[in-house]
Design a protein around this motif. Structure first.
Motif, PDB file in Angstrom:
ATOM      1  N   LEU A 154       0.870  -1.166   0.000  1.00  0.00           N
ATOM      2  CA  LEU A 154       0.000   0.000   0.000  1.00  0.00           C
ATOM      3  C   LEU A 154       0.906   1.214   0.000  1.00  0.00           C
ATOM      4  CD1 LEU A 154      -2.767  -0.853   2.635  1.00  0.00           C
ATOM      5  CD2 LEU A 154      -3.064  -0.501   0.175  1.00  0.00           C
ATOM      6  N   LEU A 155       0.773   2.020  -1.020  1.00  0.00           N
ATOM      7  CA  LEU A 155       1.555   3.252  -1.111  1.00  0.00           C
ATOM      8  C   LEU A 155       0.703   4.416  -0.640  1.00  0.00           C
ATOM      9  CD1 LEU A 155       3.097   2.710  -4.645  1.00  0.00           C
ATOM     10  CD2 LEU A 155       4.186   2.309  -2.441  1.00  0.00           C
ATOM     11  N   TYR A 156       1.330   5.318   0.066  1.00  0.00           N
ATOM     12  CA  TYR A 156       0.671   6.547   0.502  1.00  0.00           C
ATOM     13  C   TYR A 156       1.734   7.636   0.535  1.00  0.00           C
ATOM     14  CZ  TYR A 156       2.446   5.284   5.173  1.00  0.00           C
ATOM     15  OH  TYR A 156       3.242   4.942   6.226  1.00  0.00           O
ATOM     16  N   PRO A 157       1.334   8.904   0.589  1.00  0.00           N
ATOM     17  CA  PRO A 157       2.316   9.981   0.442  1.00  0.00           C
ATOM     18  C   PRO A 157       3.509   9.899   1.391  1.00  0.00           C
ATOM     19  CG  PRO A 157       0.122  10.890   0.271  1.00  0.00           C
ATOM     20  CD  PRO A 157      -0.038   9.435   0.662  1.00  0.00           C
ATOM     21  N   GLU A 158       3.319   9.391   2.612  1.00  0.00           N
ATOM     22  CA  GLU A 158       4.404   9.357   3.575  1.00  0.00           C
ATOM     23  C   GLU A 158       5.216   8.069   3.545  1.00  0.00           C
ATOM     24  OE1 GLU A 158       1.121   9.915   4.716  1.00  0.00           O
ATOM     25  OE2 GLU A 158       1.333  12.055   4.431  1.00  0.00           O
ATOM     26  N   GLY A 159       4.805   7.096   2.735  1.00  0.00           N
ATOM     27  CA  GLY A 159       5.559   5.851   2.744  1.00  0.00           C
ATOM     28  C   GLY A 159       4.883   4.681   2.075  1.00  0.00           C
ATOM     29  N   MET A 160       5.203   3.489   2.600  1.00  0.00           N
ATOM     30  CA  MET A 160       4.755   2.252   1.994  1.00  0.00           C
ATOM     31  C   MET A 160       4.521   1.218   3.094  1.00  0.00           C
ATOM     32  SD  MET A 160       6.874  -0.094  -0.704  1.00  0.00           S
ATOM     33  CE  MET A 160       8.132  -0.561   0.472  1.00  0.00           C
ATOM     34  N   ILE A 161       3.472   0.421   2.921  1.00  0.00           N
ATOM     35  CA  ILE A 161       3.160  -0.665   3.839  1.00  0.00           C
ATOM     36  C   ILE A 161       3.274  -1.972   3.067  1.00  0.00           C
ATOM     37  CG2 ILE A 161       1.395  -1.701   5.311  1.00  0.00           C
ATOM     38  CD1 ILE A 161       0.164   1.281   5.241  1.00  0.00           C
ATOM     39  N   ARG A 162       4.191  -2.838   3.500  1.00  0.00           N
ATOM     40  CA  ARG A 162       4.339  -4.161   2.874  1.00  0.00           C
ATOM     41  C   ARG A 162       3.257  -5.074   3.417  1.00  0.00           C
ATOM     42  NH1 ARG A 162       9.580  -7.036   3.552  1.00  0.00           N
ATOM     43  NH2 ARG A 162       8.777  -8.139   1.767  1.00  0.00           N
ATOM     44  N   LEU A 163       2.554  -5.756   2.523  1.00  0.00           N
ATOM     45  CA  LEU A 163       1.512  -6.687   2.928  1.00  0.00           C
ATOM     46  C   LEU A 163       2.009  -8.116   2.760  1.00  0.00           C
ATOM     47  CD1 LEU A 163      -1.553  -5.002   1.188  1.00  0.00           C
ATOM     48  CD2 LEU A 163      -0.791  -4.730   3.559  1.00  0.00           C
ATOM     49  N   ASN A 164       1.702  -8.975   3.730  1.00  0.00           N
ATOM     50  CA  ASN A 164       2.050 -10.376   3.554  1.00  0.00           C
ATOM     51  C   ASN A 164       1.130 -10.980   2.491  1.00  0.00           C
ATOM     52  OD1 ASN A 164      -0.400 -11.216   4.789  1.00  0.00           O
ATOM     53  ND2 ASN A 164       0.563 -11.388   6.786  1.00  0.00           N
ATOM     54  N   GLU A 165       1.377 -12.223   2.136  1.00  0.00           N
ATOM     55  CA  GLU A 165       0.631 -12.845   1.033  1.00  0.00           C
ATOM     56  C   GLU A 165      -0.879 -12.844   1.279  1.00  0.00           C
ATOM     57  OE1 GLU A 165       0.505 -17.061  -1.421  1.00  0.00           O
ATOM     58  OE2 GLU A 165       2.135 -16.686  -0.022  1.00  0.00           O
ATOM     59  N   SER A 166      -1.290 -13.183   2.490  1.00  0.00           N
ATOM     60  CA  SER A 166      -2.724 -13.217   2.807  1.00  0.00           C
ATOM     61  C   SER A 166      -3.344 -11.828   2.736  1.00  0.00           C
ATOM     62  CB  SER A 166      -2.943 -13.800   4.209  1.00  0.00           C
ATOM     63  OG  SER A 166      -2.498 -15.122   4.278  1.00  0.00           O
ATOM     64  N   ALA A 167      -2.684 -10.854   3.334  1.00  0.00           N
ATOM     65  CA  ALA A 167      -3.203  -9.484   3.323  1.00  0.00           C
ATOM     66  C   ALA A 167      -3.265  -8.949   1.902  1.00  0.00           C
ATOM     67  CB  ALA A 167      -2.346  -8.588   4.201  1.00  0.00           C
ATOM     68  N   GLY A 168      -2.272  -9.275   1.088  1.00  0.00           N
ATOM     69  CA  GLY A 168      -2.283  -8.847  -0.309  1.00  0.00           C
ATOM     70  C   GLY A 168      -3.448  -9.439  -1.077  1.00  0.00           C
ATOM     71  N   ALA A 169      -3.736 -10.730  -0.843  1.00  0.00           N
ATOM     72  CA  ALA A 169      -4.863 -11.379  -1.528  1.00  0.00           C
ATOM     73  C   ALA A 169      -6.188 -10.738  -1.133  1.00  0.00           C
ATOM     74  CB  ALA A 169      -4.872 -12.871  -1.210  1.00  0.00           C
ATOM     75  N   ILE A 170      -6.302 -10.354   0.125  1.00  0.00           N
ATOM     76  CA  ILE A 170      -7.520  -9.677   0.580  1.00  0.00           C
ATOM     77  C   ILE A 170      -7.598  -8.280  -0.008  1.00  0.00           C
ATOM     78  CG2 ILE A 170      -8.728  -8.754   2.601  1.00  0.00           C
ATOM     79  CD1 ILE A 170      -7.377 -11.115   4.191  1.00  0.00           C
ATOM     80  N   ALA A 171      -6.505  -7.530   0.065  1.00  0.00           N
ATOM     81  CA  ALA A 171      -6.499  -6.144  -0.408  1.00  0.00           C
ATOM     82  C   ALA A 171      -6.822  -6.033  -1.895  1.00  0.00           C
ATOM     83  CB  ALA A 171      -5.146  -5.501  -0.110  1.00  0.00           C
ATOM     84  N   VAL A 172      -6.390  -7.011  -2.677  1.00  0.00           N
ATOM     85  CA  VAL A 172      -6.680  -6.999  -4.115  1.00  0.00           C
ATOM     86  C   VAL A 172      -8.190  -7.027  -4.368  1.00  0.00           C
ATOM     87  CG1 VAL A 172      -6.506  -8.437  -6.206  1.00  0.00           C
ATOM     88  CG2 VAL A 172      -4.482  -7.971  -4.845  1.00  0.00           C
TER      89      VAL A 172
END
Length: 92
Positions: A29-47
């Motif tokens: 997840l990119l946002y103006p102040e930085g970046m949040i790395r998502l694990n595989e499960s969180a990435g599948a949900i976020a998509v």
């Protein structure tokens, strides 16, 4: 599972963008102040978060993609609760 309202529709908050980051090997997840790395499960949900699907539909979609995943509904709800608390998403 908690008494979480599965009819809520999640949407990324303004200023946040989800993308696959090849250098990280994960969704971020990119946002103006930085970046949040998502694990595989969180990435599948976020998509699945598109501002149109409710949480119940997201659970159904992921259950079809990962039929052997235990506690999938609980994982999705937990992600939604954490992401909302951290202001990554809005629930409507």
């Amino acid at each position: 599972m908690s008494d979480f309202d599965l009819t809520q529709v999640p949407n990324l908050r303004r200023g946040f963008r989800l993308q696959w980051e090849p250098a990280q090997g994960c969704h971020v997840l990119l946002y103006p102040e930085g970046m949040i790395r998502l694990n595989e499960s969180a990435g599948a949900i976020a998509v699945q978060i598109d501002g149109q699907r409710d949480v119940e539909s997201i659970i159904r979609n992921l259950s079809e993609q990962y039929p052997d995943a235990p506690d999938l509904a609980d994982d999705v709800v937990q992600f939604m609760e954490v992401a909302s608390e951290k202001f990554w998403i809005e629930l409507h």
